[in-house]
Scaffold this motif. Structure first.
Motif, short mmCIF file in Angstrom:
data_model
loop_
_atom_site.label_atom_id
_atom_site.label_comp_id
_atom_site.label_asym_id
_atom_site.label_seq_id
_atom_site.Cartn_x
_atom_site.Cartn_y
_atom_site.Cartn_z
N THR A 65 0.87 -1.17 0.00
CA THR A 65 0.00 0.00 0.00
C THR A 65 0.91 1.23 0.00
N THR A 66 0.36 2.41 0.19
CA THR A 66 1.05 3.68 0.00
C THR A 66 2.50 3.68 0.49
N LEU A 67 3.41 4.07 -0.40
CA LEU A 67 4.83 4.21 -0.05
C LEU A 67 5.18 5.70 -0.09
N ASP A 68 5.27 6.32 1.07
CA ASP A 68 5.65 7.73 1.14
C ASP A 68 6.24 8.03 2.51
N GLU A 69 6.56 9.30 2.78
CA GLU A 69 7.20 9.68 4.03
C GLU A 69 6.31 9.45 5.24
N ALA A 70 5.01 9.40 5.04
CA ALA A 70 4.09 9.17 6.15
C ALA A 70 4.03 7.70 6.54
N ASN A 71 4.70 6.85 5.77
CA ASN A 71 4.69 5.41 6.05
C ASN A 71 6.13 4.86 6.06
N PRO A 72 6.95 5.33 6.99
CA PRO A 72 8.37 4.94 7.01
C PRO A 72 8.58 3.45 7.24
N ILE A 73 7.67 2.80 7.94
CA ILE A 73 7.81 1.36 8.17
C ILE A 73 7.82 0.62 6.83
N ARG A 74 6.91 1.00 5.94
CA ARG A 74 6.82 0.34 4.63
C ARG A 74 8.06 0.64 3.78
N THR A 75 8.48 1.89 3.76
CA THR A 75 9.63 2.25 2.92
C THR A 75 10.92 1.65 3.44
N GLN A 76 11.06 1.55 4.76
CA GLN A 76 12.26 0.96 5.33
C GLN A 76 12.33 -0.54 5.06
N ARG A 77 11.21 -1.22 5.09
CA ARG A 77 11.20 -2.64 4.75
C ARG A 77 11.64 -2.84 3.30
N LEU A 78 11.14 -1.99 2.41
CA LEU A 78 11.54 -2.06 1.00
C LEU A 78 13.02 -1.77 0.82
N GLN A 79 13.51 -0.74 1.49
CA GLN A 79 14.92 -0.36 1.33
C GLN A 79 15.84 -1.46 1.82
N GLY A 80 15.50 -2.06 2.96
CA GLY A 80 16.32 -3.16 3.46
C GLY A 80 16.31 -4.35 2.52
N LEU A 81 15.15 -4.65 1.95
CA LEU A 81 15.03 -5.74 1.00
C LEU A 81 15.86 -5.47 -0.25
N ARG A 82 15.72 -4.27 -0.79
CA ARG A 82 16.43 -3.91 -2.03
C ARG A 82 17.94 -3.93 -1.84
N ASP A 83 18.40 -3.25 -0.80
CA ASP A 83 19.85 -3.12 -0.60
C ASP A 83 20.49 -4.49 -0.40
N THR A 84 19.92 -5.27 0.48
CA THR A 84 20.52 -6.56 0.81
C THR A 84 20.42 -7.54 -0.36
N PHE A 85 19.28 -7.59 -1.02
CA PHE A 85 19.12 -8.51 -2.15
C PHE A 85 20.04 -8.09 -3.30
N GLY A 86 20.21 -6.78 -3.49
CA GLY A 86 21.10 -6.30 -4.53
C GLY A 86 22.54 -6.70 -4.28
N GLN A 87 22.95 -6.72 -3.02
CA GLN A 87 24.31 -7.13 -2.68
C GLN A 87 24.50 -8.63 -2.84
N LEU A 88 23.51 -9.40 -2.43
CA LEU A 88 23.62 -10.86 -2.48
C LEU A 88 23.39 -11.42 -3.87
N CYS A 89 22.55 -10.74 -4.65
CA CYS A 89 22.19 -11.25 -5.98
C CYS A 89 22.20 -10.09 -6.98
N PRO A 90 23.39 -9.63 -7.40
CA PRO A 90 23.49 -8.47 -8.31
C PRO A 90 22.73 -8.66 -9.61
N GLU A 91 22.60 -9.91 -10.05
CA GLU A 91 21.90 -10.16 -11.32
C GLU A 91 20.39 -10.23 -11.13
N GLY A 92 19.93 -10.15 -9.89
CA GLY A 92 18.51 -10.26 -9.61
C GLY A 92 17.79 -8.92 -9.68
N SER A 93 16.52 -8.91 -9.29
CA SER A 93 15.73 -7.68 -9.34
C SER A 93 14.62 -7.71 -8.30
#
Length: 378
Positions: A214-242
């Protein structure tokens, strides 16, 4: 659990002087003496005044505090208020939540109410649907009703709300880990929670994920932080992934009108991903959205986890039900609720310094169930 109780301070009564008979009269609103007046004169909180004057069982205060309260009450001529429908005044806590349809919030609220009952507090619930106006209304309501303190189970607009907060009103916020908030907090690092899911997906062998939210914006930091942690870590572990992101903005009005909005969003957005054959796993922003994802996958004729793996966050109680069996991240809802009330109680009693900020952070635990497995052959 007990029904919420709203407290109404009634006019105090006084004895007239200089007459042969003691006659009770009501002073005008401008002259009435309330718990707030006694608290100010004694230099303590309204809750302390209420508990001292009513002899609350299981609560003890220093002799000098008790003496100060009775001295102030006597000096001001306070004769005590009554709760609506009679009985002694009970200190009350306002619990503010975005909604009560998501079991995450209802579980946190119930844990707060359990702890509040043990401490002698009544509770009242105020829902905001992530609206700034509603969050500010909650503060106004708490002040106007003479509440002892406020617990925000989620604060969408911390800067704007805390700017308006009266420092004399004890407050605790449950939310994402943030060092810049000058308020007592019970928190969880949602960036790390996202990283935990990323490592799990990588270990299983998934390379292409979809993040459904659901809404991803500054009023929902829990959602955006979960996404950022997922993206950063998955990008490091699987550079060829998405990690593909699918989100839908939800207004406070829509959240209020549609009780199943999180499930509907999960179902709608997951359907749009089923044509992309590279995607083998879904990560939902929370368990409620994950339930919608599960329905979309099964309605599309696919299986879980044979065709798609699905993860969520929160570990709300239906996630362990047969037929759901969702892999998710434990967020210790009951512990956070009880802890928030205990911190607030210490603030109300004055055992915690107003100049110190209490921060309690919970770690994470991945609850692995049958909704995740190695990816299908692509």
């Amino acid at each position: 659990c007990a029904l919420p109780i709203l407290m109404v301070e009634q006019e105090a009564q006084f004895m007239t002087a200089g007459t042969g008979n003691s006659q009770r009269i009501r002073h005008s609103a401008a002259k009435k003496v309330t718990l707030a007046h006694v608290a100010k004169a004694a230099g303590v909180s309204q809750a302390t005044v209420s508990m001292v004057l009513n002899g609350r069982e299981g609560v003890s205060f220093a002799d000098e505090t008790i003496a100060a309260v009775f001295s102030a009450a006597e000096g001001l001529g306070y004769r005590g208020g009554r709760r609506a429908f009679g009985g002694a005044t009970i200190p009350s806590v306002l619990v503010v939540a975005p909604n009560v349809t998501n079991p995450y919030y209802s579980t946190v609220i119930q844990a707060i109410q359990q702890a509040a009952g043990l401490r002698g507090y009544a509770t009242s619930i105020y829902t905001t649907y992530r609206s700034l106006d509603k969050e500010l209304e909650a503060l106004h309501f708490a002040r106007g009703m003479g509440m002892s303190g406020v617990i925000f189970t989620m604060l969408a607009h911390p800067e704007a709300v805390l700017e308006k907060a009266d420092r004399k009103l004890p407050m605790v916020v449950i939310g994402d880990r943030r060092q810049d908030l000058s308020v007592d907090t019970v928190e969880l690092n949602n960036y790390d929670a996202g990283s935990l899911i990323a490592r799990h997906m990588h270990e299983l062998g998934h390379k292409h994920l979809a993040y459904i939210s659901t809404t991803l914006d500054e009023a929902n930091p829990i959602r955006t932080q979960r996404l950022q942690g997922l993206r950063d870590t998955f990008g490091q572990l699987c550079p060829e992934g998405s990690v593909q992101v699918k989100s839908r903005d939800i207004s406070p009005e829509t959240e209020l009108e549609k009780l199943q909005i999180e499930h509907l969003v999960g179902r709608e957005l997951a359907r749009k991903c089923l044509d992309d054959k590279k995607i083998t796993a879904f990560v939902a922003v929370n368990d409620m959205v994950a339930y919608g994802v599960i329905d979309a996958v099964r309605e599309g004729g696919f299986s879980i986890p044979g065709d798609y793996s699905v993860c969520g966050f929160d570990n709300i109680f239906p996630s362990g039900f047969a037929g759901i069996d969702l892999t998710t991240v434990e967020h210790y809802m009951r512990d956070k609720g009880r802890n928030a009330l205990d911190i607030l109680h210490n603030k109300i009693r004055g055992t915690a310094s107003d100049r110190n900020i209490t921060r309690v952070e919970y770690s994470h635990q991945l609850i692995t169930r049958a909704s995740t497995a190695p990816p299908r052959a692509v």
